[in-house]
Design a protein around this motif. Structure first.
Motif, PDB file in Angstrom:
ATOM      1  N   LEU A 241       0.829  -1.198   0.000  1.00  0.00           N
ATOM      2  CA  LEU A 241       0.000   0.000   0.000  1.00  0.00           C
ATOM      3  C   LEU A 241       0.861   1.244   0.000  1.00  0.00           C
ATOM      4  O   LEU A 241       2.002   1.233   0.479  1.00  0.00           O
ATOM      5  N   LYS A 242       0.297   2.305  -0.469  1.00  0.00           N
ATOM      6  CA  LYS A 242       0.961   3.611  -0.463  1.00  0.00           C
ATOM      7  C   LYS A 242       1.440   3.915   0.950  1.00  0.00           C
ATOM      8  O   LYS A 242       0.682   3.750   1.910  1.00  0.00           O
ATOM      9  N   GLY A 243       2.692   4.331   1.050  1.00  0.00           N
ATOM     10  CA  GLY A 243       3.247   4.619   2.367  1.00  0.00           C
ATOM     11  C   GLY A 243       4.098   3.487   2.875  1.00  0.00           C
ATOM     12  O   GLY A 243       4.945   3.672   3.748  1.00  0.00           O
ATOM     13  N   GLY A 244       3.915   2.274   2.343  1.00  0.00           N
ATOM     14  CA  GLY A 244       4.752   1.143   2.718  1.00  0.00           C
ATOM     15  C   GLY A 244       5.831   0.984   1.688  1.00  0.00           C
ATOM     16  O   GLY A 244       5.653   1.375   0.547  1.00  0.00           O
ATOM     17  N   GLU A 245       6.961   0.399   2.051  1.00  0.00           N
ATOM     18  CA  GLU A 245       8.069   0.333   1.106  1.00  0.00           C
ATOM     19  C   GLU A 245       8.447  -1.077   0.682  1.00  0.00           C
ATOM     20  O   GLU A 245       8.710  -1.324  -0.477  1.00  0.00           O
ATOM     21  N   GLN A 246       8.481  -1.975   1.620  1.00  0.00           N
ATOM     22  CA  GLN A 246       8.915  -3.316   1.271  1.00  0.00           C
ATOM     23  C   GLN A 246       8.163  -4.350   2.092  1.00  0.00           C
ATOM     24  O   GLN A 246       7.810  -4.117   3.219  1.00  0.00           O
ATOM     25  N   LYS A 247       7.964  -5.492   1.447  1.00  0.00           N
ATOM     26  CA  LYS A 247       7.251  -6.552   2.118  1.00  0.00           C
ATOM     27  C   LYS A 247       7.797  -7.863   1.607  1.00  0.00           C
ATOM     28  O   LYS A 247       8.334  -7.933   0.510  1.00  0.00           O
ATOM     29  N   GLY A 248       7.666  -8.900   2.362  1.00  0.00           N
ATOM     30  CA  GLY A 248       8.133 -10.177   1.833  1.00  0.00           C
ATOM     31  C   GLY A 248       7.891 -11.320   2.767  1.00  0.00           C
ATOM     32  O   GLY A 248       7.574 -11.139   3.938  1.00  0.00           O
ATOM     33  N   HIS A 249       7.961 -12.514   2.200  1.00  0.00           N
ATOM     34  CA  HIS A 249       7.929 -13.702   3.018  1.00  0.00           C
ATOM     35  C   HIS A 249       8.774 -14.751   2.334  1.00  0.00           C
ATOM     36  O   HIS A 249       8.790 -14.857   1.111  1.00  0.00           O
ATOM     37  N   ASP A 250       9.516 -15.485   3.128  1.00  0.00           N
ATOM     38  CA  ASP A 250      10.422 -16.502   2.610  1.00  0.00           C
ATOM     39  C   ASP A 250      11.401 -15.838   1.647  1.00  0.00           C
ATOM     40  O   ASP A 250      12.027 -14.851   1.986  1.00  0.00           O
ATOM     41  N   LYS A 251      11.498 -16.304   0.420  1.00  0.00           N
ATOM     42  CA  LYS A 251      12.485 -15.764  -0.512  1.00  0.00           C
ATOM     43  C   LYS A 251      11.844 -14.898  -1.587  1.00  0.00           C
ATOM     44  O   LYS A 251      12.459 -14.617  -2.610  1.00  0.00           O
ATOM     45  N   ILE A 252      10.610 -14.490  -1.389  1.00  0.00           N
ATOM     46  CA  ILE A 252       9.919 -13.614  -2.321  1.00  0.00           C
ATOM     47  C   ILE A 252       9.559 -12.332  -1.593  1.00  0.00           C
ATOM     48  O   ILE A 252       8.909 -12.378  -0.544  1.00  0.00           O
ATOM     49  N   SER A 253       9.996 -11.206  -2.126  1.00  0.00           N
ATOM     50  CA  SER A 253       9.707  -9.926  -1.500  1.00  0.00           C
ATOM     51  C   SER A 253       9.382  -8.909  -2.579  1.00  0.00           C
ATOM     52  O   SER A 253       9.572  -9.170  -3.773  1.00  0.00           O
ATOM     53  N   ALA A 254       8.877  -7.763  -2.161  1.00  0.00           N
ATOM     54  CA  ALA A 254       8.521  -6.723  -3.121  1.00  0.00           C
ATOM     55  C   ALA A 254       8.760  -5.355  -2.511  1.00  0.00           C
ATOM     56  O   ALA A 254       8.719  -5.201  -1.281  1.00  0.00           O
ATOM     57  N   SER A 255       8.990  -4.398  -3.379  1.00  0.00           N
ATOM     58  CA  SER A 255       9.167  -3.015  -2.950  1.00  0.00           C
ATOM     59  C   SER A 255       8.174  -2.132  -3.685  1.00  0.00           C
ATOM     60  O   SER A 255       7.633  -2.498  -4.728  1.00  0.00           O
ATOM     61  N   PHE A 256       7.946  -0.949  -3.110  1.00  0.00           N
ATOM     62  CA  PHE A 256       6.982  -0.002  -3.655  1.00  0.00           C
ATOM     63  C   PHE A 256       7.660   1.356  -3.639  1.00  0.00           C
ATOM     64  O   PHE A 256       7.952   1.885  -2.568  1.00  0.00           O
ATOM     65  N   ASN A 257       7.896   1.930  -4.814  1.00  0.00           N
ATOM     66  CA  ASN A 257       8.532   3.237  -4.910  1.00  0.00           C
ATOM     67  C   ASN A 257       7.499   4.235  -5.421  1.00  0.00           C
ATOM     68  O   ASN A 257       7.185   4.262  -6.613  1.00  0.00           O
ATOM     69  N   GLU A 258       6.971   5.045  -4.499  1.00  0.00           N
ATOM     70  CA  GLU A 258       5.911   5.987  -4.878  1.00  0.00           C
ATOM     71  C   GLU A 258       6.397   7.017  -5.882  1.00  0.00           C
ATOM     72  O   GLU A 258       5.693   7.364  -6.817  1.00  0.00           O
ATOM     73  N   LYS A 259       7.626   7.518  -5.678  1.00  0.00           N
ATOM     74  CA  LYS A 259       8.151   8.557  -6.576  1.00  0.00           C
ATOM     75  C   LYS A 259       8.251   8.043  -8.000  1.00  0.00           C
ATOM     76  O   LYS A 259       7.908   8.738  -8.958  1.00  0.00           O
ATOM     77  N   LYS A 260       8.735   6.826  -8.150  1.00  0.00           N
ATOM     78  CA  LYS A 260       8.899   6.244  -9.494  1.00  0.00           C
ATOM     79  C   LYS A 260       7.612   5.611 -10.012  1.00  0.00           C
ATOM     80  O   LYS A 260       7.557   5.170 -11.154  1.00  0.00           O
ATOM     81  N   GLN A 261       6.594   5.560  -9.168  1.00  0.00           N
ATOM     82  CA  GLN A 261       5.314   4.910  -9.530  1.00  0.00           C
ATOM     83  C   GLN A 261       5.576   3.490 -10.009  1.00  0.00           C
ATOM     84  O   GLN A 261       5.113   3.078 -11.076  1.00  0.00           O
ATOM     85  N   GLN A 262       6.316   2.778  -9.202  1.00  0.00           N
ATOM     86  CA  GLN A 262       6.783   1.472  -9.620  1.00  0.00           C
ATOM     87  C   GLN A 262       6.865   0.509  -8.440  1.00  0.00           C
ATOM     88  O   GLN A 262       7.130   0.926  -7.302  1.00  0.00           O
ATOM     89  N   SER A 263       6.641  -0.761  -8.722  1.00  0.00           N
ATOM     90  CA  SER A 263       6.873  -1.814  -7.738  1.00  0.00           C
ATOM     91  C   SER A 263       7.756  -2.875  -8.376  1.00  0.00           C
ATOM     92  O   SER A 263       7.697  -3.098  -9.591  1.00  0.00           O
TER      93      SER A 263
ATOM     94  N   LEU B 288       9.211  -6.967  -7.822  1.00  0.00           N
ATOM     95  CA  LEU B 288       9.089  -8.254  -7.124  1.00  0.00           C
ATOM     96  C   LEU B 288      10.446  -8.951  -7.210  1.00  0.00           C
ATOM     97  O   LEU B 288      11.013  -9.076  -8.300  1.00  0.00           O
ATOM     98  N   TYR B 289      10.961  -9.372  -6.058  1.00  0.00           N
ATOM     99  CA  TYR B 289      12.271  -9.999  -5.990  1.00  0.00           C
ATOM    100  C   TYR B 289      12.114 -11.476  -5.624  1.00  0.00           C
ATOM    101  O   TYR B 289      11.495 -11.798  -4.610  1.00  0.00           O
ATOM    102  N   LEU B 290      12.673 -12.336  -6.462  1.00  0.00           N
ATOM    103  CA  LEU B 290      12.665 -13.763  -6.172  1.00  0.00           C
ATOM    104  C   LEU B 290      14.118 -14.199  -6.007  1.00  0.00           C
ATOM    105  O   LEU B 290      14.914 -14.107  -6.946  1.00  0.00           O
ATOM    106  N   THR B 291      14.470 -14.629  -4.814  1.00  0.00           N
ATOM    107  CA  THR B 291      15.857 -15.002  -4.549  1.00  0.00           C
ATOM    108  C   THR B 291      15.994 -16.515  -4.415  1.00  0.00           C
ATOM    109  O   THR B 291      15.062 -17.188  -3.969  1.00  0.00           O
ATOM    110  N   ALA B 292      17.156 -16.998  -4.832  1.00  0.00           N
ATOM    111  CA  ALA B 292      17.451 -18.441  -4.764  1.00  0.00           C
ATOM    112  C   ALA B 292      16.277 -19.239  -5.332  1.00  0.00           C
ATOM    113  O   ALA B 292      15.686 -20.081  -4.638  1.00  0.00           O
ATOM    114  N   SER B 293      15.946 -18.957  -6.587  1.00  0.00           N
ATOM    115  CA  SER B 293      14.714 -19.497  -7.181  1.00  0.00           C
ATOM    116  C   SER B 293      14.662 -21.028  -7.144  1.00  0.00           C
ATOM    117  O   SER B 293      15.679 -21.717  -7.229  1.00  0.00           O
ATOM    118  N   GLN B 294      13.442 -21.511  -6.998  1.00  0.00           N
ATOM    119  CA  GLN B 294      13.183 -22.951  -6.977  1.00  0.00           C
ATOM    120  C   GLN B 294      12.339 -23.305  -8.195  1.00  0.00           C
ATOM    121  O   GLN B 294      11.708 -22.427  -8.799  1.00  0.00           O
TER     122      GLN B 294
END
Lengths: 112, 110
Positions: A49-71, A73-79
């Motif tokens: 949500l607007k005002g939040g920056e990063q969220k995640g669980h396990d090896k999948i996380s996401a960021s929210f950049n309001e200025k860039k109007q962009q999100s 999704l990060y997948l690490t050590a993919s399975q």
């Protein structure tokens, strides 16, 4: 306004990392991410949500950049189970409440 | 278990025929949606409803109709006016924390 996802497709080896981007031409209120396996329904991963920056669980996380109007999704050590099509859904500040628009998806293939 | 039930899973429609896709939910969510997905593409909004007896057109409503007489049910009718109905149809609800999707109906024109 439909968000733009990049890249359209990505191929990885197990254990490698990936980043999927979701960009909007309008100010974002919320971004939510889903994974869809072939022939199945999309499954909810997370919402930012607007005002939040990063969220995640396990090896999948996401960021929210309001200025860039962009999100992103990060997948690490993919399975192998990470393979599928990833969609972002967005609500813009001026969108009717509860009406989201989805990107065209990013197809992720993880190989052994 | 709470969830969304879509039926049938597969549906075949003849030219000029109306067909109705069922969507039932027991999540007690107010908002319900219908999306269309074509091969290799994203989700396009057909109709949505945020409360019983009220619904709004989405981006591709032409050739479709809906009703929302009960909170639990949001059926979609694909009319003969929809010239290219072959697609995967997804029903979804939204309860304040992302969308929950049904398992979909695959509609084919024969």
């Amino acid at each position: 306004q439909q968000p733009v996802q990049s890249p359209q497709a990505v191929i990885l080896r197990e254990g490698e990392d990936a980043v999927i981007n979701c960009s909007s031409s309008k100010a974002l209120y919320s971004v939510h991410w889903y994974r869809q396996k072939h022939g199945e329904a999309p499954v909810f991963l997370m919402i930012l949500l607007k005002g939040g920056e990063q969220k995640g669980h396990d090896k999948i996380s996401a960021s929210f950049n309001e200025k860039k109007q962009q999100s992103s999704l990060y997948l690490t050590a993919s399975q192998l189970s990470y393979s599928g099509t990833y969609f972002c859904g967005t609500e813009n500040d001026d969108t009717n409440a509860g009406k989201s628009t989805f990107g065209d998806g990013t197809t992720l293939t993880v190989k052994p | 278990d709470g969830g969304i039930t879509q039926s049938p899973k597969y549906l075949f429609r003849k030219e000029g025929q109306n067909v109705t896709l069922s969507c039932e939910q027991n999540l007690n969510h107010d908002a319900m949606y219908w999306y269309r997905q074509d091969p290799g593409q994203g989700l396009r909004l057909i109709y949505y409803s945020q409360i019983v007896n009220d619904f709004q057109k989405g981006d591709i409503a032409e050739g479709y109709s809906v009703s929302r007489e009960k909170k639990e049910s949001f059926p979609l009718t694909v009319t003969s006016a929809q010239k290219n109905p072959t697609a995967f149809y997804l029903c979804a609800t939204e309860g304040g924390y992302g969308y929950t999707f049904g398992s979909g109906t695959r509609l084919t024109v024969v």
